[in-house]
Write a protein that holds these residues in place. Structure first.
Motif, PDB file in Angstrom:
ATOM      1  N   VAL A 262      50.059 -34.006-104.219  1.00  0.00           N
ATOM      2  CA  VAL A 262      49.964 -35.474-104.175  1.00  0.00           C
ATOM      3  C   VAL A 262      51.070 -36.090-105.024  1.00  0.00           C
ATOM      4  O   VAL A 262      51.765 -37.017-104.606  1.00  0.00           O
ATOM      5  CB  VAL A 262      48.576 -35.950-104.653  1.00  0.00           C
ATOM      6  CG1 VAL A 262      48.562 -37.454-104.855  1.00  0.00           C
ATOM      7  CG2 VAL A 262      47.509 -35.545-103.656  1.00  0.00           C
ATOM      8  N   PHE A 263      51.256 -35.519-106.212  1.00  0.00           N
ATOM      9  CA  PHE A 263      52.282 -36.035-107.119  1.00  0.00           C
ATOM     10  C   PHE A 263      53.669 -35.977-106.473  1.00  0.00           C
ATOM     11  O   PHE A 263      54.368 -36.979-106.345  1.00  0.00           O
ATOM     12  CB  PHE A 263      52.254 -35.206-108.416  1.00  0.00           C
ATOM     13  CG  PHE A 263      53.280 -35.619-109.437  1.00  0.00           C
ATOM     14  CD1 PHE A 263      53.125 -36.799-110.148  1.00  0.00           C
ATOM     15  CD2 PHE A 263      54.390 -34.824-109.690  1.00  0.00           C
ATOM     16  CE1 PHE A 263      54.068 -37.176-111.101  1.00  0.00           C
ATOM     17  CE2 PHE A 263      55.337 -35.199-110.634  1.00  0.00           C
ATOM     18  CZ  PHE A 263      55.170 -36.379-111.349  1.00  0.00           C
ATOM     19  N   TYR A 264      54.037 -34.788-106.006  1.00  0.00           N
ATOM     20  CA  TYR A 264      55.384 -34.636-105.450  1.00  0.00           C
ATOM     21  C   TYR A 264      55.529 -35.338-104.099  1.00  0.00           C
ATOM     22  O   TYR A 264      56.587 -35.887-103.794  1.00  0.00           O
ATOM     23  CB  TYR A 264      55.767 -33.157-105.361  1.00  0.00           C
ATOM     24  CG  TYR A 264      56.235 -32.620-106.681  1.00  0.00           C
ATOM     25  CD1 TYR A 264      57.469 -32.992-107.192  1.00  0.00           C
ATOM     26  CD2 TYR A 264      55.443 -31.779-107.444  1.00  0.00           C
ATOM     27  CE1 TYR A 264      57.903 -32.537-108.420  1.00  0.00           C
ATOM     28  CE2 TYR A 264      55.854 -31.317-108.677  1.00  0.00           C
ATOM     29  CZ  TYR A 264      57.097 -31.698-109.162  1.00  0.00           C
ATOM     30  OH  TYR A 264      57.520 -31.258-110.376  1.00  0.00           O
ATOM     31  N   ALA A 265      54.484 -35.330-103.288  1.00  0.00           N
ATOM     32  CA  ALA A 265      54.561 -35.995-101.983  1.00  0.00           C
ATOM     33  C   ALA A 265      54.815 -37.483-102.169  1.00  0.00           C
ATOM     34  O   ALA A 265      55.615 -38.082-101.445  1.00  0.00           O
ATOM     35  CB  ALA A 265      53.283 -35.758-101.192  1.00  0.00           C
ATOM     36  N   CYS A 266      54.156 -38.086-103.181  1.00  0.00           N
ATOM     37  CA  CYS A 266      54.369 -39.514-103.450  1.00  0.00           C
ATOM     38  C   CYS A 266      55.822 -39.763-103.834  1.00  0.00           C
ATOM     39  O   CYS A 266      56.451 -40.696-103.334  1.00  0.00           O
ATOM     40  CB  CYS A 266      53.457 -39.988-104.578  1.00  0.00           C
ATOM     41  SG  CYS A 266      51.779 -40.272-104.044  1.00  0.00           S
ATOM     42  N   LEU A 267      56.344 -38.931-104.717  1.00  0.00           N
ATOM     43  CA  LEU A 267      57.723 -39.129-105.152  1.00  0.00           C
ATOM     44  C   LEU A 267      58.679 -38.961-103.972  1.00  0.00           C
ATOM     45  O   LEU A 267      59.604 -39.752-103.779  1.00  0.00           O
ATOM     46  CB  LEU A 267      58.092 -38.133-106.265  1.00  0.00           C
ATOM     47  CG  LEU A 267      57.318 -38.286-107.572  1.00  0.00           C
ATOM     48  CD1 LEU A 267      57.896 -37.359-108.638  1.00  0.00           C
ATOM     49  CD2 LEU A 267      57.366 -39.723-108.073  1.00  0.00           C
ATOM     50  N   TYR A 268      58.431 -37.922-103.163  1.00  0.00           N
ATOM     51  CA  TYR A 268      59.299 -37.705-102.004  1.00  0.00           C
ATOM     52  C   TYR A 268      59.207 -38.875-101.023  1.00  0.00           C
ATOM     53  O   TYR A 268      60.211 -39.294-100.435  1.00  0.00           O
ATOM     54  CB  TYR A 268      58.918 -36.405-101.290  1.00  0.00           C
ATOM     55  CG  TYR A 268      59.669 -35.190-101.781  1.00  0.00           C
ATOM     56  CD1 TYR A 268      61.052 -35.100-101.615  1.00  0.00           C
ATOM     57  CD2 TYR A 268      59.015 -34.129-102.379  1.00  0.00           C
ATOM     58  CE1 TYR A 268      61.746 -33.998-102.048  1.00  0.00           C
ATOM     59  CE2 TYR A 268      59.698 -33.012-102.823  1.00  0.00           C
ATOM     60  CZ  TYR A 268      61.069 -32.944-102.654  1.00  0.00           C
ATOM     61  OH  TYR A 268      61.749 -31.842-103.092  1.00  0.00           O
ATOM     62  N   ALA A 269      58.008 -39.414-100.843  1.00  0.00           N
ATOM     63  CA  ALA A 269      57.841 -40.534 -99.912  1.00  0.00           C
ATOM     64  C   ALA A 269      58.601 -41.749-100.419  1.00  0.00           C
ATOM     65  O   ALA A 269      59.258 -42.455 -99.646  1.00  0.00           O
ATOM     66  CB  ALA A 269      56.358 -40.861 -99.748  1.00  0.00           C
TER      67      ALA A 269
END
Lengths: 321, 438
Positions: B316-323
């Motif tokens: 969730v953390f990295y997916a948010c940043l990537y998004a």
């Protein structure tokens, strides 16, 4: 039940560098075909995006069908075709359409029957080929536009918003679009579209709003708008080129405020206080051989240019109106 | 809610249905085993010992130490070092001959034994493989053994007794003691730990970038505007992250169930069949090497659930940043550059994997397992290696949870604005402004 499909009051949208829309108010009656006219960068797309709650206004209120546009379910009654069109390229046409319909709250099974009807109607499903089973990127541009259009109308919206719908359409698809707009109106739907092609607006719209630099210049029923600007425009045509004396009359600022050479005729706007009879008399005196002298209703195009003028198009503004 | 499910469904099904997903899910473990097992296999292979044996031993001890080293180095490859006995003063000449042999690729290197070696202080090795840790420690052990044997013989012990006394090969049986009790670990767990960390790292990168590409695709094809005219951008973002996360969990599930099945059915059967025609020693070593596999099914539930929990939070953390990154760019090529800061956060954790694996209780390991950006990779590995204090696990989870909330908030704001912005990439200052847009 409100008889207004759209009621915008005092809406302002500011960006860091500029004000996109300034205290705009406009009312679109139910069942009308409404044109949002303006040069590029006038704030048309920003206005449309605010109606759809894609962006939020800094000030003002937007009401759709008498309800706040952010209320649950209100936007499900609206169909939207953005200026820049696109679909998921790797998905099958049927699946994209089903996805778009479900986003508008149409149940899956219902969506499938509607899709089947629409595909046949837009001749995307014929005896030889069912394009519904193809991936979007296997379709031609024209076909993709049709699919996008189906996606806009699949949930049978009461209000259809089209942003620059005619840009990039070939004459056949443009005609199909006009036909659909007329048919939507016949079924009691409200259609609002933005354009900077006045011809389309003049033919299709019941009412228009002209905006420039984020502000409303004028609005109202097309017939009213034209009537308000009538009586001051004269169409003149000569046999052969006008002589110097005739030219001098045309350039007299006490008679003619504005002249637009349409090639086959001249569209003149009479100066304040000048009478068309005086102009005719002066022209005859100057020895003009007249082919046509007619008081006409101005075209929307003419009104648009008059009202917006060259200054209406803000220099250096790019992107969306 | 219905719309969120519509989006999740699309994101999930569009990916799971592709051939690529099936291929990656089936071949992933194979690739992974090859990538992790191959270096180990190569390092431990017989070629290495053949190399360490193909040397010249210059024996200037005058005490016949050389032949003893040869014996200690002896193995099955058949390659034996050659011993050259010299007087101490002729060592230099012997060395120059030996180095010529090395340079002409006849020998791997040469070893000089002298009186200092006899004192148990120093021996010298010169060779092309002098920096390979494994071979050098093997050589060192052989010298130690030879010197020790010689000393024992001088102390008056019988040669055959020395031989039997020196035959020592202790297998260290490791047991992890934690609050939950004793648990036999063996070498399996540390390898499982590294494997889990590596797997988490790989999956976080792969699925983070899937989110990135998905956001860019929607923005570049302009589908985004159609979708967010029907749902709020936050719902689109949430649906995307959940849907793609579901794909990752599906893949994870297949892998975990698959390895459990292989571990409990295929491997024991394989060992049983193979052991029949073997000597007892060979069968024993095979059983030992299969420790890794047999220890998999006996992994505690915590060992499976913990990585999953950390994966979900980390994802969730990295997916948010990537998004967020994806929404600020116009194309995939721009994304390469723009996503560098996010990739750096992940790579940083990977860089510390080995130090943490070697010293899982060191302060660096504790810090890395508590920081939200490296916790999803480092903490599951520590958990599989040592008994981590409960407060650290709890702290790490709470920290990640808070970091996730912040990332969601940050990403939702950037995403909402960025999705409709085309053209120049925003500067940091502009990004900051976006955060404050209503």
């Amino acid at each position: 039940m409100s008889d207004l499909a759209i009621d915008i009051r005092g809406v302002t949208k500011r960006y860091a560098e500029h004000v996109a829309v300034r205290e705009l108010s406009l009312q679109v009656p139910r069942g009308a075909v409404y044109g949002l006219l303006g040069p590029n960068g006038a704030g048309k797309t920003s206005t449309i995006r605010m109606i759809l709650d894609i962006i939020a206004p800094d000030e003002g209120t937007i009401t759709l069908f008498g309800k706040k546009h952010t209320d649950a379910g209100v936007l499900d009654r609206v169909g939207y075709l953005p200026e820049e069109r696109g679909l998921y390229k790797k998905m099958k046409v049927r699946e994209v359409l089903k996805f778009l319909a479900e986003l508008k709250g149409v149940p899956g099974a219902d969506a499938e029957t509607r899709i089947a009807t629409w595909l046949e109607r837009m001749s995307l499903k014929t005896a030889e080929k069912d394009w519904g089973e193809s991936k979007v990127d296997e379709l031609s541009r024209g076909m993709q536009q049709k699919v996008q259009f189906i996606g806009t109308l699949l949930h049978d919206p009461e209000l259809v918003i089209l942003d620059e719908p005619f840009s990039g359409l070939d004459p056949i698809n443009a005609q199909a679009l006009k036909d659909t707009v007329v048919e939507l109106k016949a079924r009691g739907k409200t259609v609002i579209f933005s354009t900077h092609i006045m011809d389309n607006a003049e033919k299709l719209c019941d009412a228009v709003c002209i905006i420039a630099r984020g502000q409303k210049i004028l609005d109202g029923a097309v017939s009213d708008v034209k009537a308000a600007h009538a009586g001051r425009t004269v169409a003149v045509a000569f046999d052969g080129a006008p002589s110097a004396a005739v030219d001098a009359v045309l350039r007299d600022p006490t008679l003619v405020a504005n002249m637009d050479d349409q090639n086959r005729f001249l569209e003149l706007e009479l100066a304040e206080g000048a009478m068309s009879g005086t102009l005719l008399q002066r022209l005859v005196e100057a020895g003009a051989s007249l082919q046509r002298f007619e008081r006409v209703q101005p075209s929307l195009h003419r009104i648009f240019l008059e009202q917006v003028g060259a200054t209406g198009v803000e220099a250096g503004m790019s992107g969306h109106g | 809610m219905g719309k969120l499910i519509t989006i999740i469904k699309r994101e999930y099904l569009e990916r799971v249905r592709t051939k690529w997903f099936v291929i990656a899910t089936l071949l992933g473990p194979v690739m992974f085993l090859v990538l992790t097992a191959l270096p180990v296999y190569l390092a431990a292979g017989s070629k290495a010992s053949a190399q360490s044996a193909n040397i010249t031993i210059i024996d200037a001890t005058g005490a016949e130490l050389g032949p003893r080293v040869v014996l200690a180095l002896a193995d099955t490859s058949g390659v034996k070092p050659s011993v050259q006995t010299t007087a101490p003063e002729e060592t230099a000449a012997a060395e120059s001959t030996a180095s010529r042999a090395v340079l002409q690729n006849e020998r791997e290197g040469y070893l000089v034994l002298d009186s200092r070696t006899m004192q148990g202080v120093k021996a010298r090795y010169v060779g092309k493989n002098s920096s390979t840790v494994r071979e050098m420690s093997r050589l060192g052990r052989a010298i130690d053994k030879a010197v020790l044997g010689l000393r024992l013989e001088r102390a008056g012990l019988d040669a055959t007794r020395i031989d039997s006394l020196m035959r020592v090969d202790v297998q260290l049986d490791k047991t992890q003691l934690s609050a939950k009790g004793r648990e036999r670990t063996g070498t399996g767990n540390s390898i499982v730990g590294l494997l889990v960390a590596f797997l988490l790292y790989t999956v976080l990168i792969i699925y983070g970038q899937t989110v990135l590409r998905s956001v860019i695709e929607e923005k570049a094809t302009r589908v985004a505007e159609v979708v967010i005219s029907s749902v709020r951008p936050e719902i689109l973002l949430a649906g995307k992250i959940i849907g793609i996360g579901g794909v990752a969990i599906t893949q994870f599930g297949v892998w975990i169930l698959g390895s459990l099945w292989v571990g409990s059915n295929v491997v024991p059967m394989f060992i049983k069949n193979r052991s029949l025609g073997m000597s007892a020693a060979a069968a024993d070593s095979l059983t030992r090497s299969s420790d890794l596999f047999t220890s998999l099914p006996s992994m505690s539930p915590a060992l499976v659930i913990a990585p999953l929990l950390f994966f979900v939070l980390g994802y969730v953390f990295y997916a948010c940043l990537y998004a967020a990154v994806g929404s600020t760019v116009n194309s995939e090529s721009e994304a390469q550059q723009a996503s560098t800061p996010v990739v750096m956060l992940l790579v940083l954790s990977a860089v510390f994997l080995q130090p943490v694996a070697l010293a899982p209780q060191s302060s660096i390991a504790v810090v890395m397992s508590m920081l939200p950006m490296s916790a999803p990779i480092v903490m599951p590995m520590r958990l599989s290696l040592v008994a981590v204090p409960a407060w650290q696990v709890a702290g790490s989870l709470v920290g990640m949870f808070v970091a996730c909330l912040l990332a969601i908030w940050f990403s939702a704001r950037i995403y909402r604005v960025g999705l409709l912005m085309y053209g120049k990439r925003p500067s940091l200052k502009e990004l900051f402004k976006w955060l404050r847009y209503s």
